[in-house]
Design a protein around this motif. Sequence first.
Motif, PDB file in Angstrom:
ATOM      1  N   ASP A 224      13.382 -24.383  -4.452  1.00 12.89           N
ATOM      2  CA  ASP A 224      14.031 -23.113  -4.152  1.00 12.89           C
ATOM      3  C   ASP A 224      13.908 -22.271  -5.419  1.00 12.89           C
ATOM      4  O   ASP A 224      13.192 -22.658  -6.326  1.00 12.89           O
ATOM      5  CB  ASP A 224      15.510 -23.398  -3.839  1.00 12.89           C
ATOM      6  CG  ASP A 224      15.896 -22.786  -2.528  1.00 12.89           C
ATOM      7  OD1 ASP A 224      15.360 -21.719  -2.216  1.00 12.89           O
ATOM      8  OD2 ASP A 224      16.736 -23.364  -1.824  1.00 12.89           O
TER       9      ASP A 224
ATOM     10  N   GLY B 225      19.141 -12.472   2.568  1.00 12.82           N
ATOM     11  CA  GLY B 225      17.973 -12.585   3.453  1.00 12.82           C
ATOM     12  C   GLY B 225      17.828 -13.948   4.102  1.00 12.82           C
ATOM     13  O   GLY B 225      17.775 -14.081   5.329  1.00 12.82           O
ATOM     14  N   SER B 226      17.785 -14.992   3.276  1.00 14.88           N
ATOM     15  CA  SER B 226      17.507 -16.329   3.814  1.00 14.88           C
ATOM     16  C   SER B 226      18.623 -16.823   4.743  1.00 14.88           C
ATOM     17  O   SER B 226      18.423 -17.755   5.517  1.00 14.88           O
ATOM     18  CB  SER B 226      17.282 -17.320   2.669  1.00 14.88           C
ATOM     19  OG  SER B 226      18.400 -17.321   1.811  1.00 14.88           O
TER      20      SER B 226
ATOM     21  N   SER C  61      18.386 -14.405  -7.439  1.00 12.86           N
ATOM     22  CA  SER C  61      17.336 -14.182  -6.439  1.00 12.86           C
ATOM     23  C   SER C  61      17.115 -12.687  -6.229  1.00 12.86           C
ATOM     24  O   SER C  61      15.979 -12.238  -6.088  1.00 12.86           O
ATOM     25  CB  SER C  61      17.710 -14.807  -5.105  1.00 12.86           C
ATOM     26  OG  SER C  61      17.590 -16.180  -5.185  1.00 12.86           O
TER      27      SER C  61
ATOM     28  N   TRP D  28       9.751 -14.151  -0.565  1.00 13.66           N
ATOM     29  CA  TRP D  28       9.897 -13.727  -1.969  1.00 13.66           C
ATOM     30  C   TRP D  28       9.338 -12.316  -2.087  1.00 13.66           C
ATOM     31  O   TRP D  28       8.134 -12.115  -2.087  1.00 13.66           O
ATOM     32  CB  TRP D  28       9.180 -14.712  -2.901  1.00 13.66           C
ATOM     33  CG  TRP D  28       9.658 -14.624  -4.328  1.00 13.66           C
ATOM     34  CD1 TRP D  28       8.901 -14.344  -5.431  1.00 13.66           C
ATOM     35  CD2 TRP D  28      10.991 -14.826  -4.795  1.00 13.66           C
ATOM     36  NE1 TRP D  28       9.702 -14.347  -6.555  1.00 13.66           N
ATOM     37  CE2 TRP D  28      10.990 -14.639  -6.188  1.00 13.66           C
ATOM     38  CE3 TRP D  28      12.220 -15.132  -4.167  1.00 13.66           C
ATOM     39  CZ2 TRP D  28      12.139 -14.751  -6.969  1.00 13.66           C
ATOM     40  CZ3 TRP D  28      13.368 -15.250  -4.945  1.00 13.66           C
ATOM     41  CH2 TRP D  28      13.301 -15.054  -6.328  1.00 13.66           C
TER      42      TRP D  28
ATOM     43  N   HIS E  86      13.533 -10.958  -6.468  1.00 11.01           N
ATOM     44  CA  HIS E  86      12.882 -10.169  -5.410  1.00 11.01           C
ATOM     45  C   HIS E  86      12.422  -8.818  -5.968  1.00 11.01           C
ATOM     46  O   HIS E  86      11.320  -8.368  -5.684  1.00 11.01           O
ATOM     47  CB  HIS E  86      13.850  -9.907  -4.249  1.00 11.01           C
ATOM     48  CG  HIS E  86      14.089 -11.108  -3.375  1.00 11.01           C
ATOM     49  ND1 HIS E  86      13.123 -11.622  -2.543  1.00 11.01           N
ATOM     50  CD2 HIS E  86      15.187 -11.875  -3.180  1.00 11.01           C
ATOM     51  CE1 HIS E  86      13.618 -12.658  -1.888  1.00 11.01           C
ATOM     52  NE2 HIS E  86      14.867 -12.835  -2.255  1.00 11.01           N
TER      53      HIS E  86
ATOM     54  N   ARG F 293      18.206 -17.355   8.554  1.00  9.42           N
ATOM     55  CA  ARG F 293      17.550 -18.556   9.095  1.00  9.42           C
ATOM     56  C   ARG F 293      18.523 -19.727   9.208  1.00  9.42           C
ATOM     57  O   ARG F 293      18.108 -20.845   9.486  1.00  9.42           O
ATOM     58  CB  ARG F 293      16.358 -18.945   8.207  1.00  9.42           C
ATOM     59  CG  ARG F 293      15.257 -17.884   8.070  1.00  9.42           C
ATOM     60  CD  ARG F 293      14.067 -18.457   7.291  1.00  9.42           C
ATOM     61  NE  ARG F 293      14.551 -19.136   6.106  1.00  9.42           N
ATOM     62  CZ  ARG F 293      14.243 -18.800   4.841  1.00  9.42           C
ATOM     63  NH1 ARG F 293      13.385 -17.826   4.595  1.00  9.42           N
ATOM     64  NH2 ARG F 293      14.747 -19.466   3.833  1.00  9.42           N
TER      65      ARG F 293
ATOM     66  N   ALA G  36      13.228 -23.215   2.719  1.00  6.63           N
ATOM     67  CA  ALA G  36      12.019 -22.542   3.210  1.00  6.63           C
ATOM     68  C   ALA G  36      10.785 -23.394   2.935  1.00  6.63           C
ATOM     69  O   ALA G  36      10.637 -23.960   1.848  1.00  6.63           O
ATOM     70  CB  ALA G  36      11.875 -21.188   2.529  1.00  6.63           C
TER      71      ALA G  36
ATOM     72  N   SER H 214       8.667 -15.894   6.775  1.00  7.62           N
ATOM     73  CA  SER H 214       9.033 -17.187   6.187  1.00  7.62           C
ATOM     74  C   SER H 214       9.422 -18.160   7.302  1.00  7.62           C
ATOM     75  O   SER H 214       9.814 -17.743   8.395  1.00  7.62           O
ATOM     76  CB  SER H 214      10.175 -17.017   5.181  1.00  7.62           C
ATOM     77  OG  SER H 214      11.297 -16.419   5.799  1.00  7.62           O
TER      78      SER H 214
ATOM     79  N   LEU I 237       5.652 -19.867  -5.528  1.00  6.05           N
ATOM     80  CA  LEU I 237       6.923 -19.176  -5.768  1.00  6.05           C
ATOM     81  C   LEU I 237       7.237 -19.145  -7.264  1.00  6.05           C
ATOM     82  O   LEU I 237       7.556 -18.102  -7.841  1.00  6.05           O
ATOM     83  CB  LEU I 237       8.043 -19.885  -4.986  1.00  6.05           C
ATOM     84  CG  LEU I 237       9.468 -19.436  -5.257  1.00  6.05           C
ATOM     85  CD1 LEU I 237       9.706 -18.024  -4.715  1.00  6.05           C
ATOM     86  CD2 LEU I 237      10.477 -20.408  -4.613  1.00  6.05           C
TER      87      LEU I 237
HETATM   88  O1  PMV Z   1      18.103 -15.089   0.462  1.00  4.84           O
HETATM   89  P1  PMV Z   1      17.827 -14.774  -0.955  1.00  4.84           P
HETATM   90  O2  PMV Z   1      17.813 -13.316  -1.228  1.00  4.84           O
HETATM   91  O3  PMV Z   1      18.727 -15.555  -1.871  1.00  4.84           O
HETATM   92  O4  PMV Z   1      16.325 -15.248  -1.291  1.00  4.84           O
HETATM   93  C1  PMV Z   1      15.947 -16.599  -1.175  1.00  4.84           C
HETATM   94  C2  PMV Z   1      14.578 -16.810  -1.591  1.00  4.84           C
HETATM   95  C3  PMV Z   1      14.121 -18.247  -1.639  1.00  4.84           C
HETATM   96  O5  PMV Z   1      15.189 -19.153  -1.486  1.00  4.84           O
HETATM   97  C4  PMV Z   1      13.483 -18.520  -3.007  1.00  4.84           C
HETATM   98  C5  PMV Z   1      13.056 -18.523  -0.598  1.00  4.84           C
HETATM   99  C6  PMV Z   1      13.524 -18.591   0.821  1.00  4.84           C
HETATM  100  O6  PMV Z   1      12.744 -18.179   1.685  1.00  4.84           O
HETATM  101  O7  PMV Z   1      14.619 -19.098   1.091  1.00  4.84           O
END
Ligand code: PMV
Length: 360
Positions: free
Chosen positions: A314, A166-167, A223, A34, A227, A170, A29, A46, A273
Amino acid sequence: MSEENFKANNFTNLPDIRSYTWSSPSNIALIKYWGKNKNQTPKNTSISFTLSNSRTITTLELNKKNKADNNILFDVYYKNKKIDEFRPKIDLFFRNILEHCSYLKEYSFKIITANTFPHSSGIASSASGMSALALCVMSLERDLDSTMKEEYFYKKASFLSRIGSGSACRSILGGINLWGKHTEVEKSTDLYSIKYPYEICKDFLDYNDTILLVDTEAKKVSSSDGHKLMNNHIYADKRYKTAQKNVIRLKSILKNGNLNSFTSLIEEEAMMLHALMMTSNPSYVLIKPNTLKIINSIKNYRETTKIPICFTLDAGANVHVLYPKEGEKEVESFIESELKKYCKNHLYIKDKVGFGSIQL
Ligand code: PMV
């Protein structure tokens, strides 16, 4: 589009056995996600680079049960070895997507997965792993629904992977991706990620990302817990507003290719972050002494050479070194001579912005 559009139920003529394999990339990202809502939608928009070489390859083998039920039965193999480490996350993923993919009740599964980057390297495999698995599920759904359009296939794959991590949403498409509703970005949505829809200066299409592996241990705070700590964070509102503004700043940088502005913004986002982690309640620190040594070394190098190299982070101690193709040889000899010594076992991974998920 709403959640309702992603419900797929009442299929007949289900196949007895099938197997699907997808290779999905990781992503980094630039504008960080976050903080999230209960239904795994983000508190802010994001934007990420898709990383072409850091990938997860997953095969989903399915066998029809005698009788459909809500019990999702599966085994996970990492390469050839049966492992339980990923079970809880995958189990939760299956249970959470069941209302959108009711045909899963009909099957038991064998999941065989492997990463192209070293296991336990500290590189998050949840983005590439969850997107690869979601795409395998969508391949089954596409076999059940011959009218499915390609656009829907990829949207729902992103939608499902978002529910897993979440990420991960993408990590479906290549290049640059955007996730989360933004009033100034048409078609942006919290439900899935979209391909970044505006003009991109060609420098960014093959931007380098060398990942310096500072720490390969599992994170002390996951993570998900990170969050959650945003929910009562004293800087939460300010952060979410800043992120939305940073999306607009990045939009003009990606268009005009101003690499000096790029380095400032990307580093601000990375530091913010980690500042949020350090100021949450309870607070925690994921960066290590060597992370800071690398950051300082990058800043000094940029100052003396005027080469627009920068770093991002990250949720961990590893450092992503971002730099354009032009002048890459010089930067890479700097990494070899000055930064490699700060990496655990002198390990780093050379990657770059590139292609998205592919079916094998
Ligand atoms: O996808 P998660 O829930 O692991 O969250 C990822 C959060 C970050 O990697 C820190 C930032 C991001 O946007 O990828």
